[in-house]
Write an enzyme that holds these catalytic residues in place. Structure first.
Site, PDB file in Angstrom:
ATOM      1  N   LYS A 116      30.765 -25.278  49.306  1.00  0.00           N
ATOM      2  CA  LYS A 116      29.855 -24.794  48.656  1.00  0.00           C
ATOM      3  C   LYS A 116      29.436 -25.501  47.642  1.00  0.00           C
ATOM      4  CE  LYS A 116      28.849 -20.862  50.992  1.00  0.00           C
ATOM      5  NZ  LYS A 116      27.551 -20.761  51.638  1.00  0.00           N
ATOM      6  N   TYR A 129      36.704 -23.306  50.776  1.00  0.00           N
ATOM      7  CA  TYR A 129      35.342 -22.698  50.777  1.00  0.00           C
ATOM      8  C   TYR A 129      34.590 -23.043  49.341  1.00  0.00           C
ATOM      9  CZ  TYR A 129      31.786 -18.903  50.259  1.00  0.00           C
ATOM     10  OH  TYR A 129      30.621 -18.072  50.176  1.00  0.00           O
ATOM     11  N   LYS A 136      37.202 -11.107  56.368  1.00  0.00           N
ATOM     12  CA  LYS A 136      37.472 -12.403  57.036  1.00  0.00           C
ATOM     13  C   LYS A 136      38.478 -13.006  56.237  1.00  0.00           C
ATOM     14  CE  LYS A 136      33.824 -13.026  60.138  1.00  0.00           C
ATOM     15  NZ  LYS A 136      34.211 -12.371  61.285  1.00  0.00           N
ATOM     16  N   VAL A 189      28.635 -10.196  46.809  1.00  0.00           N
ATOM     17  CA  VAL A 189      27.729  -9.655  47.823  1.00  0.00           C
ATOM     18  C   VAL A 189      28.375  -8.576  48.413  1.00  0.00           C
ATOM     19  CG1 VAL A 189      25.707  -9.561  49.146  1.00  0.00           C
ATOM     20  CG2 VAL A 189      26.028 -11.530  47.519  1.00  0.00           C
ATOM     21  N   GLU A 190      27.983  -7.500  48.777  1.00  0.00           N
ATOM     22  CA  GLU A 190      28.649  -6.466  49.601  1.00  0.00           C
ATOM     23  C   GLU A 190      28.580  -6.980  51.098  1.00  0.00           C
ATOM     24  OE1 GLU A 190      28.888  -1.836  50.561  1.00  0.00           O
ATOM     25  OE2 GLU A 190      28.543  -2.544  48.677  1.00  0.00           O
ATOM     26  N   THR A 191      29.236  -7.679  51.751  1.00  0.00           N
ATOM     27  CA  THR A 191      29.016  -8.323  53.091  1.00  0.00           C
ATOM     28  C   THR A 191      30.719  -7.975  53.751  1.00  0.00           C
ATOM     29  OG1 THR A 191      29.785 -10.396  52.670  1.00  0.00           O
ATOM     30  CG2 THR A 191      27.670 -10.089  52.342  1.00  0.00           C
ATOM     31  N   GLY A 192      30.704  -8.463  54.908  1.00  0.00           N
ATOM     32  CA  GLY A 192      32.136  -8.440  55.553  1.00  0.00           C
ATOM     33  C   GLY A 192      32.969  -9.712  55.418  1.00  0.00           C
ATOM     34  N   SER A 238      26.833 -20.247  46.784  1.00  0.00           N
ATOM     35  CA  SER A 238      27.458 -19.134  46.295  1.00  0.00           C
ATOM     36  C   SER A 238      27.832 -19.612  45.062  1.00  0.00           C
ATOM     37  CB  SER A 238      28.926 -19.354  47.000  1.00  0.00           C
ATOM     38  OG  SER A 238      29.919 -18.856  46.635  1.00  0.00           O
TER      39      SER A 238
END
Length: 141
Positions: free
Chosen positions: A51, A47, A89, A82-85, A32
């Protein structure tokens, strides 16, 4: 997960390559941009620490692979948004804020990540790509 899973999977991948006499493999860690800078949002500080560990683990692995005189390469791919979920969260108590994260700019997509992996794998054997840092053009940090 960000540290232990990377460490265990790396160990197992390397062992598998050794057992099969593969000397030209490639270990790619998805990292990341938060592994290269700390943003001023307390919700992501831990986080970022994990990373940063991935950044150090990958470089350490690269050095160990050289010491072992293998031709196995190690690379980090460090994306920005990045287009994620992930935002859902991160902001699990505020789904509107999470959705706004992906609507504020044109985000990276999964296929952008796949293309980065293909790029790394297509490098000639004498080329070591240590880290790809990529973010959406509109992303500020």
């Amino acid at each position: 997960v960000n540290v232990m899973a990377v460490s265990i999977c790396t160990r197992e991948a390397y062992q598998s390559m050794k057992e099969r006499n593969i000397d030209d493999g490639h270990i790619i860690n998805i990292n990341s941009m938060n592994g290269h800078s700390v943003v001023p949002q307390s919700v992501v500080h831990f986080y970022s620490a994990t990373k940063y560990a991935v950044t150090a683990l990958t470089e350490g692995l690269r050095q160990e692979l050289r010491e072992a005189r293998t031709h196995i390469r190690a690379t980090c791919i460090s994306p920005g948004l990045v287009e994620t979920g992930f935002a859902f969260k991160l902001h699990d108590n505020d789904p509107e804020r999470a959705a706004a994260t992906y609507e504020s700019i044109r985000c990276l997509k999964a296929e952008d990540m796949a293309n980065a992996v293909i790029y790394v794998l297509s490098a000639p054997p004498h080329v070591q790509i240590g880290d790809i840092q990529m973010r959406p053009t509109e992303q500020i940090s």
